[in-house]
Design a protein around this motif. Structure first.
Motif, PDB file in Angstrom:
ATOM      1  N   LYS A  95      14.359 -34.596 -26.456  1.00  0.00           N
ATOM      2  CA  LYS A  95      14.507 -33.319 -27.174  1.00  0.00           C
ATOM      3  C   LYS A  95      14.993 -32.197 -26.270  1.00  0.00           C
ATOM      4  O   LYS A  95      15.910 -31.439 -26.633  1.00  0.00           O
ATOM      5  CB  LYS A  95      13.181 -32.933 -27.824  1.00  0.00           C
ATOM      6  N   ARG A  96      14.406 -32.067 -25.109  1.00  0.00           N
ATOM      7  CA  ARG A  96      14.773 -30.956 -24.213  1.00  0.00           C
ATOM      8  C   ARG A  96      16.235 -31.033 -23.753  1.00  0.00           C
ATOM      9  O   ARG A  96      16.977 -30.052 -23.901  1.00  0.00           O
ATOM     10  CB  ARG A  96      13.822 -30.919 -23.011  1.00  0.00           C
ATOM     11  N   PRO A  97      16.707 -32.158 -23.182  1.00  0.00           N
ATOM     12  CA  PRO A  97      18.116 -32.197 -22.755  1.00  0.00           C
ATOM     13  C   PRO A  97      19.104 -32.074 -23.917  1.00  0.00           C
ATOM     14  O   PRO A  97      20.175 -31.483 -23.756  1.00  0.00           O
ATOM     15  CB  PRO A  97      18.245 -33.554 -22.041  1.00  0.00           C
ATOM     16  N   ILE A  98      18.749 -32.619 -25.088  1.00  0.00           N
ATOM     17  CA  ILE A  98      19.639 -32.473 -26.247  1.00  0.00           C
ATOM     18  C   ILE A  98      19.738 -31.009 -26.657  1.00  0.00           C
ATOM     19  O   ILE A  98      20.830 -30.488 -26.903  1.00  0.00           O
ATOM     20  CB  ILE A  98      19.133 -33.327 -27.426  1.00  0.00           C
ATOM     21  N   ASN A  99      18.606 -30.308 -26.710  1.00  0.00           N
ATOM     22  CA  ASN A  99      18.616 -28.900 -27.081  1.00  0.00           C
ATOM     23  C   ASN A  99      19.346 -28.040 -26.054  1.00  0.00           C
ATOM     24  O   ASN A  99      19.976 -27.042 -26.398  1.00  0.00           O
ATOM     25  CB  ASN A  99      17.189 -28.390 -27.264  1.00  0.00           C
ATOM     26  N   GLN A 100      19.271 -28.433 -24.776  1.00  0.00           N
ATOM     27  CA  GLN A 100      20.010 -27.703 -23.747  1.00  0.00           C
ATOM     28  C   GLN A 100      21.506 -27.863 -23.957  1.00  0.00           C
ATOM     29  O   GLN A 100      22.271 -26.909 -23.756  1.00  0.00           O
ATOM     30  CB  GLN A 100      19.596 -28.199 -22.358  1.00  0.00           C
ATOM     31  N   ASN A 101      21.944 -29.047 -24.360  1.00  0.00           N
ATOM     32  CA  ASN A 101      23.354 -29.270 -24.671  1.00  0.00           C
ATOM     33  C   ASN A 101      23.787 -28.411 -25.848  1.00  0.00           C
ATOM     34  O   ASN A 101      24.832 -27.755 -25.819  1.00  0.00           O
ATOM     35  CB  ASN A 101      23.610 -30.740 -24.992  1.00  0.00           C
TER      36      ASN A 101
ATOM     37  N   SER B 124      23.929 -24.605 -24.868  1.00  0.00           N
ATOM     38  CA  SER B 124      25.000 -24.205 -23.952  1.00  0.00           C
ATOM     39  C   SER B 124      26.387 -24.427 -24.534  1.00  0.00           C
ATOM     40  O   SER B 124      27.338 -23.738 -24.191  1.00  0.00           O
ATOM     41  CB  SER B 124      24.881 -24.981 -22.636  1.00  0.00           C
ATOM     42  N   GLY B 125      26.507 -25.419 -25.446  1.00  0.00           N
ATOM     43  CA  GLY B 125      27.822 -25.759 -25.967  1.00  0.00           C
ATOM     44  C   GLY B 125      28.611 -26.649 -25.019  1.00  0.00           C
ATOM     45  O   GLY B 125      29.716 -27.081 -25.350  1.00  0.00           O
ATOM     46  N   ARG B 126      28.065 -26.952 -23.866  1.00  0.00           N
ATOM     47  CA  ARG B 126      28.711 -27.858 -22.906  1.00  0.00           C
ATOM     48  C   ARG B 126      28.104 -29.244 -23.102  1.00  0.00           C
ATOM     49  O   ARG B 126      27.058 -29.550 -22.545  1.00  0.00           O
ATOM     50  CB  ARG B 126      28.509 -27.365 -21.476  1.00  0.00           C
TER      51      ARG B 126
ATOM     52  N   GLU C 264      21.374 -18.819 -33.190  1.00  0.00           N
ATOM     53  CA  GLU C 264      20.570 -18.200 -32.146  1.00  0.00           C
ATOM     54  C   GLU C 264      20.513 -16.689 -32.255  1.00  0.00           C
ATOM     55  O   GLU C 264      19.480 -16.073 -31.984  1.00  0.00           O
ATOM     56  CB  GLU C 264      21.114 -18.586 -30.765  1.00  0.00           C
ATOM     57  N   SER C 265      21.601 -16.066 -32.672  1.00  0.00           N
ATOM     58  CA  SER C 265      21.633 -14.607 -32.735  1.00  0.00           C
ATOM     59  C   SER C 265      20.633 -14.041 -33.732  1.00  0.00           C
ATOM     60  O   SER C 265      20.260 -12.873 -33.644  1.00  0.00           O
ATOM     61  CB  SER C 265      23.047 -14.127 -33.103  1.00  0.00           C
ATOM     62  N   HIS C 266      20.181 -14.886 -34.687  1.00  0.00           N
ATOM     63  CA  HIS C 266      19.210 -14.451 -35.697  1.00  0.00           C
ATOM     64  C   HIS C 266      18.047 -15.445 -35.778  1.00  0.00           C
ATOM     65  O   HIS C 266      17.501 -15.687 -36.848  1.00  0.00           O
ATOM     66  CB  HIS C 266      19.875 -14.314 -37.071  1.00  0.00           C
ATOM     67  N   ARG C 267      17.667 -15.999 -34.657  1.00  0.00           N
ATOM     68  CA  ARG C 267      16.692 -17.094 -34.620  1.00  0.00           C
ATOM     69  C   ARG C 267      15.351 -16.722 -35.228  1.00  0.00           C
ATOM     70  O   ARG C 267      14.614 -17.576 -35.734  1.00  0.00           O
ATOM     71  CB  ARG C 267      16.470 -17.570 -33.180  1.00  0.00           C
ATOM     72  N   ASN C 268      14.960 -15.434 -35.173  1.00  0.00           N
ATOM     73  CA  ASN C 268      13.670 -14.993 -35.713  1.00  0.00           C
ATOM     74  C   ASN C 268      13.759 -14.498 -37.146  1.00  0.00           C
ATOM     75  O   ASN C 268      12.766 -14.024 -37.694  1.00  0.00           O
ATOM     76  CB  ASN C 268      13.085 -13.879 -34.844  1.00  0.00           C
TER      77      ASN C 268
ATOM     78  N   GLN D  49      30.205 -14.088 -47.864  1.00  0.00           N
ATOM     79  CA  GLN D  49      29.881 -15.133 -46.904  1.00  0.00           C
ATOM     80  C   GLN D  49      31.158 -15.560 -46.186  1.00  0.00           C
ATOM     81  O   GLN D  49      32.132 -15.957 -46.810  1.00  0.00           O
ATOM     82  CB  GLN D  49      29.258 -16.337 -47.615  1.00  0.00           C
ATOM     83  N   VAL D  50      31.140 -15.451 -44.862  1.00  0.00           N
ATOM     84  CA  VAL D  50      32.310 -15.731 -44.041  1.00  0.00           C
ATOM     85  C   VAL D  50      32.127 -17.062 -43.332  1.00  0.00           C
ATOM     86  O   VAL D  50      31.080 -17.309 -42.723  1.00  0.00           O
ATOM     87  CB  VAL D  50      32.529 -14.621 -42.993  1.00  0.00           C
ATOM     88  N   ILE D  51      33.128 -17.926 -43.408  1.00  0.00           N
ATOM     89  CA  ILE D  51      33.097 -19.198 -42.692  1.00  0.00           C
ATOM     90  C   ILE D  51      33.445 -18.939 -41.230  1.00  0.00           C
ATOM     91  O   ILE D  51      34.424 -18.272 -40.921  1.00  0.00           O
ATOM     92  CB  ILE D  51      34.071 -20.212 -43.310  1.00  0.00           C
ATOM     93  N   ILE D  52      32.636 -19.474 -40.326  1.00  0.00           N
ATOM     94  CA  ILE D  52      32.804 -19.237 -38.892  1.00  0.00           C
ATOM     95  C   ILE D  52      33.739 -20.288 -38.300  1.00  0.00           C
ATOM     96  O   ILE D  52      33.575 -21.488 -38.531  1.00  0.00           O
ATOM     97  CB  ILE D  52      31.451 -19.288 -38.164  1.00  0.00           C
ATOM     98  N   VAL D  53      34.700 -19.837 -37.520  1.00  0.00           N
ATOM     99  CA  VAL D  53      35.558 -20.767 -36.773  1.00  0.00           C
ATOM    100  C   VAL D  53      34.765 -21.254 -35.571  1.00  0.00           C
ATOM    101  O   VAL D  53      34.336 -20.457 -34.737  1.00  0.00           O
ATOM    102  CB  VAL D  53      36.853 -20.078 -36.305  1.00  0.00           C
ATOM    103  N   GLN D  54      34.565 -22.567 -35.481  1.00  0.00           N
ATOM    104  CA  GLN D  54      33.768 -23.126 -34.398  1.00  0.00           C
ATOM    105  C   GLN D  54      34.597 -24.051 -33.535  1.00  0.00           C
ATOM    106  O   GLN D  54      35.388 -24.848 -34.024  1.00  0.00           O
ATOM    107  CB  GLN D  54      32.577 -23.911 -34.945  1.00  0.00           C
ATOM    108  N   LEU D  55      34.367 -23.924 -32.238  1.00  0.00           N
ATOM    109  CA  LEU D  55      34.953 -24.835 -31.274  1.00  0.00           C
ATOM    110  C   LEU D  55      33.846 -25.761 -30.794  1.00  0.00           C
ATOM    111  O   LEU D  55      32.675 -25.596 -31.117  1.00  0.00           O
ATOM    112  CB  LEU D  55      35.549 -24.060 -30.094  1.00  0.00           C
ATOM    113  N   ILE D  56      34.219 -26.792 -29.989  1.00  0.00           N
ATOM    114  CA  ILE D  56      33.187 -27.660 -29.414  1.00  0.00           C
ATOM    115  C   ILE D  56      32.224 -26.826 -28.585  1.00  0.00           C
ATOM    116  O   ILE D  56      31.029 -27.014 -28.587  1.00  0.00           O
ATOM    117  CB  ILE D  56      33.823 -28.752 -28.536  1.00  0.00           C
ATOM    118  N   ARG D  57      32.776 -25.830 -27.888  1.00  0.00           N
ATOM    119  CA  ARG D  57      31.924 -24.872 -27.191  1.00  0.00           C
ATOM    120  C   ARG D  57      31.979 -23.560 -27.941  1.00  0.00           C
ATOM    121  O   ARG D  57      32.981 -22.860 -27.903  1.00  0.00           O
ATOM    122  CB  ARG D  57      32.393 -24.671 -25.748  1.00  0.00           C
ATOM    123  N   PRO D  58      30.935 -23.202 -28.688  1.00  0.00           N
ATOM    124  CA  PRO D  58      30.966 -21.991 -29.510  1.00  0.00           C
ATOM    125  C   PRO D  58      31.198 -20.741 -28.674  1.00  0.00           C
ATOM    126  O   PRO D  58      30.731 -20.635 -27.542  1.00  0.00           O
ATOM    127  CB  PRO D  58      29.566 -21.976 -30.155  1.00  0.00           C
TER     128      PRO D  58
END
Length: 371
Positions: free
Chosen positions: A48-54, A57-59, A280-284, A315-324
């Motif tokens: 769980k920890r290493p997956i969540n770190q990935n 980070s987006g890396r 993450e920007s609105h995690r709470n 509602q706006v669709i977000i353009v996402q890259l492999i690294r956000p």
């Protein structure tokens, strides 16, 4: 008798393994039966920890791309991956695991807004999840509107009612629509203000309104304030300090350690939104999230300004890259390009702001006063 790694309690072994990167954890988990047993235990779950770190980070390590093929990885980890990873990574670069129907349903409900359940029909939860993810990716990179010819949006009126409206997706322009709303309310001389209400993995909910010093209390939209500033939640620190606070990543649930600083009063009245799971920007959310992304409170509590006239939600669709990309200054970039909007309904609004159910006096399907 000398102490070895395998002689330690399983909980301690799992903690040690959880501090490894994914590639090292894969190697160590195959060194012995005991280590394999610890690594594959869904309760201990050192993955769980290493997956969540990935994910945070987006890396992404190369090992993550085909982690679904490894039997030692508990399937529960894939709920986090399928909820938070970019569509392109899931659709085209990763090897998906075999999950139960209930797990695919959990992935769908944690990632997508409730309004998208209209596509369920006879599809299995896995089929629905994959199809919706592909639609998000498709709408992000093309101007095609075949799947959704009409885009719904919400207007929160100052008299307490709500209109659920729609416009052609091909020419959908929130700012043009809102300019007409301003004209009808005699507010065209004032500049519009944009607030991001909440951000999710694939979309963000945006409010457009007029924030100014009112000449009369009759034009103030009290429900607009209640939605953006949930009753009972206030920032109690020094003015501005927590609004512009540090930029460190806090998301470890699934991203990071929980923040439990004295930012909100009356927060016991609310529970954090989990379905769908905010970014993450609105995690709470709906509580205040420090770090710069949660701008619902504006600057210094709006400096005495109030919302006037109707408040429009899209509602706006977000353009996402492999690294956000870092979510900084996105309020000025919300418009994106044509056809990158998705329908937003009253049910969706009620999901992210359930306290509004008792405040709204009437729900109107279409334009008008609902008389």
């Amino acid at each position: 008798m000398p102490t070895t790694l395998e002689s330690l309690p399983v909980e301690l072994i799992a903690t040690i393994l959880g501090n490894l990167d994914l590639e090292s954890l894969v190697k160590v988990s195959n060194l012995s039966r005991r280590l394999r047993h610890v690594a594959s235990d869904s309760t201990l779950n050192p993955w769980k920890r290493p997956i969540n770190q990935n994910l945070a980070s987006g890396r992404y390590e190369r090992t993550l791309y085909h982690l679904g093929l490894r039997l030692t990885v508990p399937r529960s980890n894939w709920i986090d991956i399928l909820t938070l990873a970019p569509p392109g990574f899931i659709l085209f670069e990763s090897s998906l695991p075999n999950l139960k129907a209930s797990e695919w349903e959990e992935c769908f409900r944690k990632r997508f807004i409730p309004g998208w359940l209209k596509w369920k029909k006879d599809n299995t939860w896995r089929e629905l999840y994959i199809k919706m993810l592909y639609r998000v990716w498709h709408r992000t990179y093309t101007t095609c509107t075949t799947d959704e010819a009409w885009t719904k949006y919400i207007v929160l009126n100052r008299n307490g009612s709500v209109n659920e409206l729609e416009s052609s997706s091909r020419g959908f322009s929130p700012m043009t629509i809102f300019a007409e709303m301003q004209f009808q309310s005699n507010l065209s001389h004032l500049p519009p203000t944009i607030r991001v209400v909440a951000t999710f993995t694939d979309v963000r909910v945006v409010a457009i309104g007029v924030l100014h010093m009112p000449r009369s209390p009759l034009i103030v939209n009290h429900n607009a304030h209640a939605l953006l500033h949930p009753p009972g939640i206030e920032i109690t620190g020094t003015h501005g300090a927590n609004l512009k606070g540090n930029n460190r990543a806090l998301h470890n649930s699934p991203y990071g350690d929980e923040y439990d600083g004295p930012l909100a009063a009356g927060s016991h009245l609310y529970s954090k939104l989990t379905h769908p799971l905010p970014a993450e920007s609105h995690r709470n959310y709906p509580l205040y999230t420090p770090g710069g992304g949660d701008r619902r409170w504006g600057s210094l509590e709006e400096e005495g300004k109030q919302w006037m006239g109707g408040l429009m939600f899209v509602q706006v669709i977000i353009v996402q890259l492999i690294r956000p990309r870092a979510i900084i200054g996105y309020e000025s970039e919300f418009a994106g390009s044509w056809n990158q909007f998705a329908s937003f309904t009253w049910h969706d609004l009620l999901t992210i702001a359930p306290w509004m159910k008792e405040r709204v006096t009437k729900i109107i399907d279409g334009p008008g006063l609902g008389i």
